[in-house]
Design a protein around this motif. Structure first.
Motif, PDB file in Angstrom:
ATOM      1  N   CYS A  20     -38.896 -27.032  41.172  1.00  0.00           N
ATOM      2  CA  CYS A  20     -38.037 -27.076  39.997  1.00  0.00           C
ATOM      3  C   CYS A  20     -37.209 -25.803  39.825  1.00  0.00           C
ATOM      4  CB  CYS A  20     -38.920 -27.288  38.769  1.00  0.00           C
ATOM      5  SG  CYS A  20     -38.039 -27.505  37.228  1.00  0.00           S
ATOM      6  N   GLY A  21     -35.943 -25.958  39.436  1.00  0.00           N
ATOM      7  CA  GLY A  21     -35.103 -24.828  39.077  1.00  0.00           C
ATOM      8  C   GLY A  21     -34.995 -23.775  40.162  1.00  0.00           C
ATOM      9  N   ASN A  22     -35.341 -22.525  39.801  1.00  0.00           N
ATOM     10  CA  ASN A  22     -35.213 -21.390  40.712  1.00  0.00           C
ATOM     11  C   ASN A  22     -36.222 -21.396  41.857  1.00  0.00           C
ATOM     12  OD1 ASN A  22     -33.103 -20.351  39.257  1.00  0.00           O
ATOM     13  ND2 ASN A  22     -34.209 -18.605  38.436  1.00  0.00           N
ATOM     14  N   LEU A  23     -37.254 -22.235  41.770  1.00  0.00           N
ATOM     15  CA  LEU A  23     -38.289 -22.203  42.796  1.00  0.00           C
ATOM     16  C   LEU A  23     -37.716 -22.547  44.175  1.00  0.00           C
ATOM     17  CD1 LEU A  23     -41.200 -21.767  43.580  1.00  0.00           C
ATOM     18  CD2 LEU A  23     -41.713 -24.120  42.912  1.00  0.00           C
ATOM     19  N   GLY A  24     -36.719 -23.412  44.222  1.00  0.00           N
ATOM     20  CA  GLY A  24     -36.097 -23.726  45.511  1.00  0.00           C
ATOM     21  C   GLY A  24     -35.514 -22.482  46.159  1.00  0.00           C
ATOM     22  N   ALA A  25     -34.806 -21.671  45.378  1.00  0.00           N
ATOM     23  CA  ALA A  25     -34.241 -20.428  45.894  1.00  0.00           C
ATOM     24  C   ALA A  25     -35.338 -19.453  46.297  1.00  0.00           C
ATOM     25  CB  ALA A  25     -33.332 -19.795  44.842  1.00  0.00           C
ATOM     26  N   THR A  26     -36.428 -19.424  45.521  1.00  0.00           N
ATOM     27  CA  THR A  26     -37.549 -18.539  45.843  1.00  0.00           C
ATOM     28  C   THR A  26     -38.187 -18.929  47.169  1.00  0.00           C
ATOM     29  OG1 THR A  26     -37.982 -18.167  43.490  1.00  0.00           O
ATOM     30  CG2 THR A  26     -39.765 -17.668  45.012  1.00  0.00           C
ATOM     31  N   LEU A  27     -38.315 -20.228  47.443  1.00  0.00           N
ATOM     32  CA  LEU A  27     -38.865 -20.684  48.720  1.00  0.00           C
ATOM     33  C   LEU A  27     -37.998 -20.221  49.879  1.00  0.00           C
ATOM     34  CD1 LEU A  27     -40.124 -24.346  48.118  1.00  0.00           C
ATOM     35  CD2 LEU A  27     -41.267 -22.177  47.721  1.00  0.00           C
ATOM     36  N   MET A  28     -36.686 -20.289  49.703  1.00  0.00           N
ATOM     37  CA  MET A  28     -35.781 -19.854  50.770  1.00  0.00           C
ATOM     38  C   MET A  28     -35.924 -18.358  51.041  1.00  0.00           C
ATOM     39  SD  MET A  28     -32.256 -22.013  50.227  1.00  0.00           S
ATOM     40  CE  MET A  28     -32.231 -22.054  48.453  1.00  0.00           C
ATOM     41  N   ARG A  29     -35.993 -17.576  49.976  1.00  0.00           N
ATOM     42  CA  ARG A  29     -36.148 -16.127  50.153  1.00  0.00           C
ATOM     43  C   ARG A  29     -37.480 -15.796  50.817  1.00  0.00           C
ATOM     44  NH1 ARG A  29     -33.988 -16.189  44.628  1.00  0.00           N
ATOM     45  NH2 ARG A  29     -31.790 -15.554  44.669  1.00  0.00           N
ATOM     46  N   CYS A  63     -40.630 -13.741  55.513  1.00  0.00           N
ATOM     47  CA  CYS A  63     -41.897 -13.781  56.256  1.00  0.00           C
ATOM     48  C   CYS A  63     -41.623 -14.128  57.715  1.00  0.00           C
ATOM     49  CB  CYS A  63     -42.851 -14.811  55.657  1.00  0.00           C
ATOM     50  SG  CYS A  63     -43.338 -14.487  53.961  1.00  0.00           S
ATOM     51  N   THR A  64     -41.922 -13.224  58.617  1.00  0.00           N
ATOM     52  CA  THR A  64     -41.708 -13.506  60.041  1.00  0.00           C
ATOM     53  C   THR A  64     -42.603 -14.643  60.511  1.00  0.00           C
ATOM     54  OG1 THR A  64     -43.340 -11.795  60.627  1.00  0.00           O
ATOM     55  CG2 THR A  64     -41.016 -11.133  60.536  1.00  0.00           C
ATOM     56  N   GLN A  65     -43.723 -14.845  59.822  1.00  0.00           N
ATOM     57  CA  GLN A  65     -44.658 -15.914  60.219  1.00  0.00           C
ATOM     58  C   GLN A  65     -44.151 -17.298  59.847  1.00  0.00           C
ATOM     59  OE1 GLN A  65     -45.369 -13.241  58.371  1.00  0.00           O
ATOM     60  NE2 GLN A  65     -47.398 -12.364  58.810  1.00  0.00           N
ATOM     61  N   ALA A  66     -43.193 -17.384  58.922  1.00  0.00           N
ATOM     62  CA  ALA A  66     -42.658 -18.686  58.488  1.00  0.00           C
ATOM     63  C   ALA A  66     -41.690 -19.204  59.545  1.00  0.00           C
ATOM     64  CB  ALA A  66     -41.959 -18.543  57.144  1.00  0.00           C
ATOM     65  N   LYS A  67     -41.956 -20.392  60.061  1.00  0.00           N
ATOM     66  CA  LYS A  67     -41.184 -20.911  61.196  1.00  0.00           C
ATOM     67  C   LYS A  67     -40.251 -22.065  60.832  1.00  0.00           C
ATOM     68  CE  LYS A  67     -43.107 -17.898  63.786  1.00  0.00           C
ATOM     69  NZ  LYS A  67     -42.305 -16.721  64.208  1.00  0.00           N
ATOM     70  N   PHE A  68     -40.563 -22.824  59.816  1.00  0.00           N
ATOM     71  CA  PHE A  68     -39.628 -23.863  59.375  1.00  0.00           C
ATOM     72  C   PHE A  68     -39.726 -24.030  57.869  1.00  0.00           C
ATOM     73  CE2 PHE A  68     -43.357 -26.621  60.442  1.00  0.00           C
ATOM     74  CZ  PHE A  68     -43.494 -27.312  59.248  1.00  0.00           C
ATOM     75  N   LEU A  69     -38.683 -24.592  57.302  1.00  0.00           N
ATOM     76  CA  LEU A  69     -38.585 -24.832  55.860  1.00  0.00           C
ATOM     77  C   LEU A  69     -38.093 -26.246  55.619  1.00  0.00           C
ATOM     78  CD1 LEU A  69     -38.419 -23.824  52.847  1.00  0.00           C
ATOM     79  CD2 LEU A  69     -36.070 -23.105  53.359  1.00  0.00           C
ATOM     80  N   ASN A  70     -38.841 -27.009  54.838  1.00  0.00           N
ATOM     81  CA  ASN A  70     -38.445 -28.356  54.425  1.00  0.00           C
ATOM     82  C   ASN A  70     -38.612 -28.462  52.914  1.00  0.00           C
ATOM     83  OD1 ASN A  70     -38.153 -29.145  57.131  1.00  0.00           O
ATOM     84  ND2 ASN A  70     -40.200 -30.014  57.257  1.00  0.00           N
ATOM     85  N   PHE A  71     -37.523 -28.620  52.175  1.00  0.00           N
ATOM     86  CA  PHE A  71     -37.700 -28.803  50.734  1.00  0.00           C
ATOM     87  C   PHE A  71     -36.602 -29.671  50.145  1.00  0.00           C
ATOM     88  CE2 PHE A  71     -34.647 -25.391  50.524  1.00  0.00           C
ATOM     89  CZ  PHE A  71     -34.037 -25.485  49.270  1.00  0.00           C
ATOM     90  N   VAL A  72     -36.974 -30.380  49.090  1.00  0.00           N
ATOM     91  CA  VAL A  72     -36.064 -31.236  48.332  1.00  0.00           C
ATOM     92  C   VAL A  72     -36.026 -30.694  46.908  1.00  0.00           C
ATOM     93  CG1 VAL A  72     -35.548 -33.574  47.555  1.00  0.00           C
ATOM     94  CG2 VAL A  72     -36.715 -33.227  49.745  1.00  0.00           C
ATOM     95  N   GLY A  73     -34.882 -30.226  46.451  1.00  0.00           N
ATOM     96  CA  GLY A  73     -34.777 -29.581  45.149  1.00  0.00           C
ATOM     97  C   GLY A  73     -34.673 -30.566  43.995  1.00  0.00           C
ATOM     98  N   CYS A  74     -34.761 -30.035  42.786  1.00  0.00           N
ATOM     99  CA  CYS A  74     -34.561 -30.844  41.583  1.00  0.00           C
ATOM    100  C   CYS A  74     -34.340 -29.916  40.390  1.00  0.00           C
ATOM    101  CB  CYS A  74     -35.750 -31.774  41.309  1.00  0.00           C
ATOM    102  SG  CYS A  74     -37.216 -30.942  40.676  1.00  0.00           S
ATOM    103  N   CYS A  75     -34.071 -30.505  39.229  1.00  0.00           N
ATOM    104  CA  CYS A  75     -33.929 -29.769  37.964  1.00  0.00           C
ATOM    105  C   CYS A  75     -32.957 -28.597  38.098  1.00  0.00           C
ATOM    106  CB  CYS A  75     -35.290 -29.275  37.472  1.00  0.00           C
ATOM    107  SG  CYS A  75     -36.502 -30.582  37.216  1.00  0.00           S
ATOM    108  N   TYR A  76     -31.759 -28.885  38.589  1.00  0.00           N
ATOM    109  CA  TYR A  76     -30.773 -27.826  38.789  1.00  0.00           C
ATOM    110  C   TYR A  76     -30.374 -27.160  37.474  1.00  0.00           C
ATOM    111  CZ  TYR A  76     -30.253 -30.324  43.247  1.00  0.00           C
ATOM    112  OH  TYR A  76     -30.484 -30.941  44.445  1.00  0.00           O
ATOM    113  N   GLN A  77     -30.486 -27.892  36.372  1.00  0.00           N
ATOM    114  CA  GLN A  77     -30.104 -27.323  35.081  1.00  0.00           C
ATOM    115  C   GLN A  77     -31.017 -26.174  34.671  1.00  0.00           C
ATOM    116  OE1 GLN A  77     -31.645 -30.161  35.500  1.00  0.00           O
ATOM    117  NE2 GLN A  77     -33.019 -30.664  33.805  1.00  0.00           N
ATOM    118  N   LYS A  78     -32.185 -26.064  35.287  1.00  0.00           N
ATOM    119  CA  LYS A  78     -33.126 -25.003  34.948  1.00  0.00           C
ATOM    120  C   LYS A  78     -32.908 -23.738  35.771  1.00  0.00           C
ATOM    121  CE  LYS A  78     -36.726 -28.177  33.323  1.00  0.00           C
ATOM    122  NZ  LYS A  78     -38.146 -28.592  33.453  1.00  0.00           N
ATOM    123  N   MET A  79     -31.974 -23.769  36.706  1.00  0.00           N
ATOM    124  CA  MET A  79     -31.682 -22.578  37.494  1.00  0.00           C
ATOM    125  C   MET A  79     -30.989 -21.525  36.632  1.00  0.00           C
ATOM    126  SD  MET A  79     -30.322 -24.000  41.183  1.00  0.00           S
ATOM    127  CE  MET A  79     -28.746 -24.490  40.499  1.00  0.00           C
TER     128      MET A  79
END
Length: 465
Positions: free
Chosen positions: A245-254, A259-275
């Motif tokens: 929800c909201g800013n959490l999508g951006a936080t996941l990307m950051r 993290c060098t250990q993170a190798k792939f990212l898959n996410f579906v966002g929502c609640c853009y009005q809360k960003m």
């Protein structure tokens, strides 16, 4: 066009029609939104049957727009519809599994129902698709485990762990949800032990922790290491988020980038009005939009997405189109009733605009007075007389409900443009940080309106394969 060109062009189009996007339907009668439409639009649009307006919400490439040649649409509306189709990311479900990945427990005739017990059809659809994609990501980009953010009671993690044999570390900030998840896991394992000799499944690990925008990668890695009882930081993982929800999508990307250990990212966002954005939250250092350097170097007024614009981008466009096409007017009138109620409230309490009322389900033949009494029940407005404006005004507002439907449809036509701008910005942000990015519609938009997945891998990892 490149992503930058699409983004630049989309923002220019949004700027031209921000007067429409920023007109909250709740204020339709209070602010006389109908008068904002060009006079020629008003005259032509009122003469078109409401069922025909579904054509403006067509998103498929195979649908070329309004087909009834006897209907005279404003030329600008037709042009806008075609321009939007060329600028917006397709909402048509595209994803099909590239290969079959075995998951025996999911196919067991006595166990498969346990994975979906008390799970609504929408969620069933989402977790099944997401699990397929994550399993495929693990095959093409090998990792030791997946981190699932906002895991809830673990429905997705359970399919991945028990169905596909993938270790999952669940991040969920609500301890009661983690407790429920552990209980469901235990019940599934107990029943599975009695019915099958299947092995190789992985019990999810549930971690009660909140990921903040200022959480540092080292803190995050330490939390994972402790939860999984790992000896060191020499591990690889993928990051998954199903509707953060909201800013959490951006936080996941950051976090993925940090993290060098993170190798792939898959996410579906929502609640853009809360960003948060620089305009809405000028004192906040980290925002959910814009993210890309391309947009951040521009003037805030050139990239601004209002709350109203981001809110409409989260509406169920296809469902509304179906209701228009089917002539389900009782559903459509509810918006008008709520807007008429807002005028009554503002008349008496100008400082209490946009206060929450009770949700009222449509009912055939429901009158405005019936609606109003149910909507204000138990609220501070319960003693208000719906005729405080006079019977003439109330009657006029309700009689013009078709105008509100037309106005809302025009706003909804622009909704995919707003979401596309947000998704383009996210994709560009990841690309600027040396990632390969893919945007794709993976869910049926009628079941799950926020149906676009952002998938990313780091180019450094791809080149090292």
């Amino acid at each position: 066009m490149s992503t930058k060109q699409k983004l630049q062009s989309a923002l220019g189009l949004l700027k031209k029609y921000e007067w429409l996007l920023n007109s909250y339907v709740l204020d339709f009668y209070v602010d006389d939104h109908w008068s904002k439409l060009p006079a020629s639009w008003q005259h032509q649009l009122e003469g078109i049957p409401l069922e025909m307006f579904e054509a403006l919400l067509q998103t498929d490439d195979c649908e070329s727009g309004p087909k009834n040649t006897s209907i005279v649409w404003p030329l600008e509306v037709l042009v806008l519809r075609e321009v939007l189709r060329s600028h917006c990311i397709s909402r048509t479900q595209e994803y099909q599994p590239k290969e079959s990945i075995p998951c025996p427990l999911l196919r067991h005739h006595k166990l498969k129902h346990l994975f979906m017990k008390r799970v609504k059809p929408k969620k069933q659809h989402e977790i099944t698709r997401m699990a397929e994609i994550c399993a495929f990501s693990c095959r093409t980009t090998p990792v030791d485990f997946i981190v699932d953010f906002g895991a809830g009671v673990g429905h997705l993690a359970r399919i991945l762990g028990y169905g596909y044999g993938i270790q999952v570390c669940c991040f969920e900030m609500q301890p009661e949800l983690n407790q429920q998840a552990v209980a469901i896991d235990g019940k599934l394992e107990s029943i599975a032990a009695k019915l099958t000799e299947a092995s190789g499944y992985k019990r999810p690990v549930h971690l009660t922790q909140r990921l903040e925008s200022n959480t540092q990668p080292a803190q995050f890695i330490a939390g994972i290491r402790d939860a999984l009882q790992l000896a060191d930081d020499d591990f690889r993982f993928g990051i998954v988020g199903l509707h953060p929800c909201g800013n959490l999508g951006a936080t996941l990307m950051r976090m993925f980038l940090g993290c060098t250990q993170a190798k792939f990212l898959n996410f579906v966002g929502c609640c853009y009005q809360k960003m948060t954005t620089p305009t809405t939250h000028p004192r906040v250092e980290v925002h959910g939009y814009p993210l890309s350097s391309f947009l951040q170097c521009k003037r805030a007024t050139d990239t601004h997405l209002s709350y109203e614009a981001r809110e409409i981008s989260c509406h169920a466009m296809e469902v509304y189109r179906d209701r228009l096409q089917a002539g389900q007017h009782d559903y459509l009138k509810i918006h008008s009733f709520r807007a008429a109620a807002e005028r009554i409230i503002v008349q008496q309490y100008p400082h209490l605009r946009h206060c929450a009322l009770r949700n009222v389900k449509h009912a055939p033949g429901m009158s405005f007075q019936d609606y109003f009494q149910k909507a204000v029940q138990g609220t501070r407005f319960e003693t208000l007389d719906p005729l405080v404006l006079g019977i003439e005004q109330c009657t006029a507002d309700v009689q013009h409900w078709q105008r509100l439907v037309i106005f809302y449809t025009l706003r909804l036509m622009l909704a995919p443009l707003v979401e596309s701008i947000i998704l383009y910005d996210r994709a560009l942000f990841l690309s600027e940080n040396d990632c390969l990015v893919e945007l794709q519609a993976i869910f049926d938009p009628r079941l799950s309106p926020r149906n676009h997945i952002s998938r990313a891998v780091k180019m450094s990892d791809v080149s090292n394969k």
